[in-house]
Design a protein around this motif. Structure first.
Motif, short mmCIF file in Angstrom:
data_model
loop_
_atom_site.label_atom_id
_atom_site.label_comp_id
_atom_site.label_asym_id
_atom_site.label_seq_id
_atom_site.Cartn_x
_atom_site.Cartn_y
_atom_site.Cartn_z
N ARG A 65 0.85 -1.20 0.00
CA ARG A 65 0.00 0.00 0.00
C ARG A 65 0.88 1.25 0.00
O ARG A 65 1.81 1.36 0.79
N PRO A 66 0.61 2.21 -0.90
CA PRO A 66 1.49 3.39 -0.99
C PRO A 66 1.45 4.26 0.26
O PRO A 66 0.42 4.37 0.92
N THR A 67 2.59 4.87 0.55
CA THR A 67 2.70 5.81 1.67
C THR A 67 2.88 7.24 1.17
O THR A 67 2.78 8.18 1.95
N CYS A 68 3.18 7.39 -0.14
CA CYS A 68 3.34 8.70 -0.77
C CYS A 68 2.48 8.76 -2.03
O CYS A 68 2.06 7.72 -2.55
N GLU A 69 2.25 9.95 -2.51
CA GLU A 69 1.52 10.10 -3.76
C GLU A 69 2.05 11.29 -4.55
O GLU A 69 2.67 12.20 -4.00
N THR A 70 1.77 11.26 -5.85
CA THR A 70 2.15 12.32 -6.76
C THR A 70 0.88 12.82 -7.47
O THR A 70 -0.24 12.56 -7.02
N TRP A 71 1.09 13.50 -8.60
CA TRP A 71 -0.03 13.93 -9.44
C TRP A 71 -0.91 12.76 -9.87
O TRP A 71 -2.08 12.93 -10.20
N PHE A 72 -0.38 11.54 -9.82
CA PHE A 72 -1.10 10.33 -10.20
C PHE A 72 -2.14 9.94 -9.15
O PHE A 72 -2.91 9.02 -9.36
N MET A 73 -2.16 10.62 -8.02
CA MET A 73 -3.14 10.40 -6.95
C MET A 73 -3.12 8.94 -6.47
O MET A 73 -4.15 8.27 -6.40
N GLU A 74 -1.93 8.46 -6.14
CA GLU A 74 -1.80 7.08 -5.67
C GLU A 74 -2.68 6.79 -4.47
O GLU A 74 -3.08 5.63 -4.27
N GLY A 75 -3.02 7.81 -3.71
CA GLY A 75 -3.91 7.62 -2.56
C GLY A 75 -5.32 7.23 -2.94
O GLY A 75 -6.10 6.78 -2.09
N GLN A 76 -5.68 7.38 -4.23
CA GLN A 76 -7.01 7.02 -4.70
C GLN A 76 -7.08 5.59 -5.25
O GLN A 76 -8.17 5.10 -5.58
N LEU A 77 -5.94 4.94 -5.34
CA LEU A 77 -5.92 3.58 -5.88
C LEU A 77 -6.54 2.60 -4.89
O LEU A 77 -6.32 2.69 -3.68
N ILE A 78 -7.30 1.65 -5.42
CA ILE A 78 -7.99 0.66 -4.59
C ILE A 78 -7.25 -0.67 -4.68
O ILE A 78 -7.02 -1.19 -5.78
N PRO A 79 -6.84 -1.23 -3.51
CA PRO A 79 -6.11 -2.50 -3.52
C PRO A 79 -6.90 -3.63 -4.16
O PRO A 79 -8.12 -3.73 -3.98
N ASP A 80 -6.23 -4.45 -4.94
CA ASP A 80 -6.82 -5.61 -5.60
C ASP A 80 -7.98 -5.23 -6.51
O ASP A 80 -8.83 -6.06 -6.83
N TYR A 81 -8.00 -3.99 -6.91
CA TYR A 81 -8.95 -3.47 -7.89
C TYR A 81 -8.19 -2.76 -9.01
O TYR A 81 -8.44 -2.99 -10.19
N HIS A 82 -7.23 -1.89 -8.61
CA HIS A 82 -6.36 -1.22 -9.57
C HIS A 82 -4.98 -1.88 -9.63
O HIS A 82 -4.26 -1.72 -10.63
N TYR A 83 -4.60 -2.55 -8.57
CA TYR A 83 -3.28 -3.19 -8.48
C TYR A 83 -3.39 -4.35 -7.50
O TYR A 83 -4.38 -4.47 -6.77
N VAL A 84 -2.39 -5.20 -7.48
CA VAL A 84 -2.35 -6.32 -6.53
C VAL A 84 -1.56 -5.86 -5.30
O VAL A 84 -0.38 -5.51 -5.40
N GLU A 85 -2.24 -5.83 -4.17
CA GLU A 85 -1.58 -5.38 -2.94
C GLU A 85 -1.01 -6.57 -2.17
O GLU A 85 -1.69 -7.58 -1.98
N VAL A 86 0.24 -6.43 -1.71
CA VAL A 86 0.87 -7.44 -0.86
C VAL A 86 1.28 -6.80 0.45
O VAL A 86 1.44 -5.58 0.55
N LYS A 87 1.43 -7.63 1.47
CA LYS A 87 1.81 -7.14 2.79
C LYS A 87 3.26 -6.63 2.79
O LYS A 87 4.07 -7.04 1.95
N GLU A 88 3.58 -5.78 3.75
CA GLU A 88 4.92 -5.19 3.79
C GLU A 88 6.00 -6.22 4.11
O GLU A 88 7.18 -6.00 3.80
N ASP A 89 5.62 -7.34 4.72
CA ASP A 89 6.61 -8.40 4.96
C ASP A 89 6.63 -9.41 3.81
O ASP A 89 7.37 -10.39 3.86
N PHE A 90 5.77 -9.18 2.81
CA PHE A 90 5.68 -10.01 1.60
C PHE A 90 5.31 -11.47 1.90
O PHE A 90 5.55 -12.35 1.08
N SER A 91 4.68 -11.70 3.04
CA SER A 91 4.31 -13.07 3.42
C SER A 91 3.22 -13.65 2.52
O SER A 91 3.10 -14.88 2.42
N ASP A 92 2.44 -12.79 1.86
CA ASP A 92 1.37 -13.27 0.98
C ASP A 92 1.73 -13.13 -0.49
O ASP A 92 0.90 -13.38 -1.37
N PHE A 93 2.96 -12.75 -0.78
CA PHE A 93 3.37 -12.45 -2.16
C PHE A 93 3.20 -13.66 -3.08
O PHE A 93 2.56 -13.58 -4.12
#
Length: 336
Positions: free
Chosen positions: A256-284
């Motif tokens: 999950r993003p912690t920063c954003e740019t003009w691309f508005m990464e904060g508006q992205l929906i996990p597993d809808y716009h991209y595949v989200e994995v945990k920060e420890d990558f245990s589910d990768f």
């Protein structure tokens, strides 16, 4: 040297020299020409059928609505990956920071009187300034109001691809090529998955303190598109490859993003716009296996990603949006 030049010519990325040449030629057009058209541009915007959408985007990038006062003291602070400039638009010079940022800001500031003052912090910004400041990237936090986002470092960040290879015909594998850049995420990922049979990953550029075995050759964007999964992990701020990955027929895989740019990464929906994995990558590994087994689910995410990217492809509208953001910046600071 020849290998480096060969890679640049076939990498799939825009040629910086040609872009800069075009920008230098554009400097021959007097800024007064753009300033004379600013009011009519903004008036025309109000008549557009998508004006409500424009206002929503401006509200997102520029969260400040109440009056504030900018310092009259000129300042220039330097850091490794950014500078902080306070002064008049007309006094900002190309040699103060990277040329790409100079041209990107000039695309917008040339529409305004050079006497107007601003706080400008180009570079990889991973903090929130103490006063309203124009930045390329901002933290995704509740108190990020002083970070006013503009479309900067465009050549590197805002590029898209035309991918003709369907998801189902790609390799059942994930690819990562990038620099470590002191990134905790990238380091953790490579520690866990370097050499993994489902991953083709490695570090490019100079060795920044990583194990020598991680160092590998670069791959072109076209070569990346042979893989079903492309890793997009944050470095100093955002993942710069995310935009072109989401325009491809591969899946963007990231935390999950912690920063954003003009691309508005904060508006992205996990597993809808991209595949989200945990920060420890245990589910990768499980996530990759799932979308390999259910390609129709992957294709749904790719379609949603393409739809999201499409809103940034209208260059005239993008230019107008930046103009509206800067107009509000100068209005709220009491200068217009």
């Amino acid at each position: 040297m020849s290998d480096h030049l060969f890679y640049k010519l076939r990498s799939g990325k825009p040629v910086k020299f040609l872009n800069f040449l075009q920008k230098f030629i554009g400097l021959a057009i007097p800024d007064a020409y753009y300033r004379s058209r600013r009011k009519s541009m903004l008036e025309a915007a109000r008549k557009r059928p998508d004006y409500e959408y424009l206002k929503q985007r401006v509200d997102y990038y520029m969260r400040i609505t109440s009056p504030w006062t900018i310092s009259m003291e000129d300042k220039l602070t330097r850091d490794r990956s950014w500078i902080h400039y306070t002064g008049a638009l007309g006094d900002y010079r190309r040699k103060m920071f990277h040329t790409a940022y100079y041209f990107d800001q000039h695309d917008v500031t040339r529409w305004f009187p050079p006497r107007l003052r601003w706080n400008f912090c180009p570079g990889d910004v991973y903090f929130t300034p103490k006063e309203p400041t124009i930045v390329k990237s901002r933290l995704l936090s509740e108190d990020n109001m002083n970070s006013v986002v503009l479309k900067l470092d465009k050549l590197r960040h805002f590029m898209y691809v035309y991918d003709t290879k369907p998801f189902r015909e790609k390799k059942d594998c994930a690819i990562f090529r990038g620099k470590i850049r002191q990134s905790r995420l990238r380091t953790a990922f490579l520690q866990r998955f370097f050499g993994h049979p489902m991953c083709d990953c490695g570090v490019v550029g100079r060795n920044e303190g990583c194990p020598e075995k991680w160092m590998t050759d670069k791959k072109t964007i076209r070569e990346h598109l042979d893989y079903k999964f492309i890793i997009a992990l944050e470095g100093n701020d955002v993942a710069s490859n995310l935009k072109w990955v989401m325009s491809s027929n591969s899946l963007a895989v990231m935390t999950r993003p912690t920063c954003e740019t003009w691309f508005m990464e904060g508006q992205l929906i996990p597993d809808y716009h991209y595949v989200e994995v945990k920060e420890d990558f245990s589910d990768f590994e499980d996530k990759l296996k799932y979308y390999i087994a259910y390609p129709e689910k992957a294709e749904e995410i790719i379609a949603h990603a393409h739809e999201y990217v499409s809103q940034f492809r209208d260059n005239k509208r993008e230019e107008l949006l930046q103009l509206m953001v800067m107009q509000r910046y100068f209005e709220t600071s009491g200068q217009l």
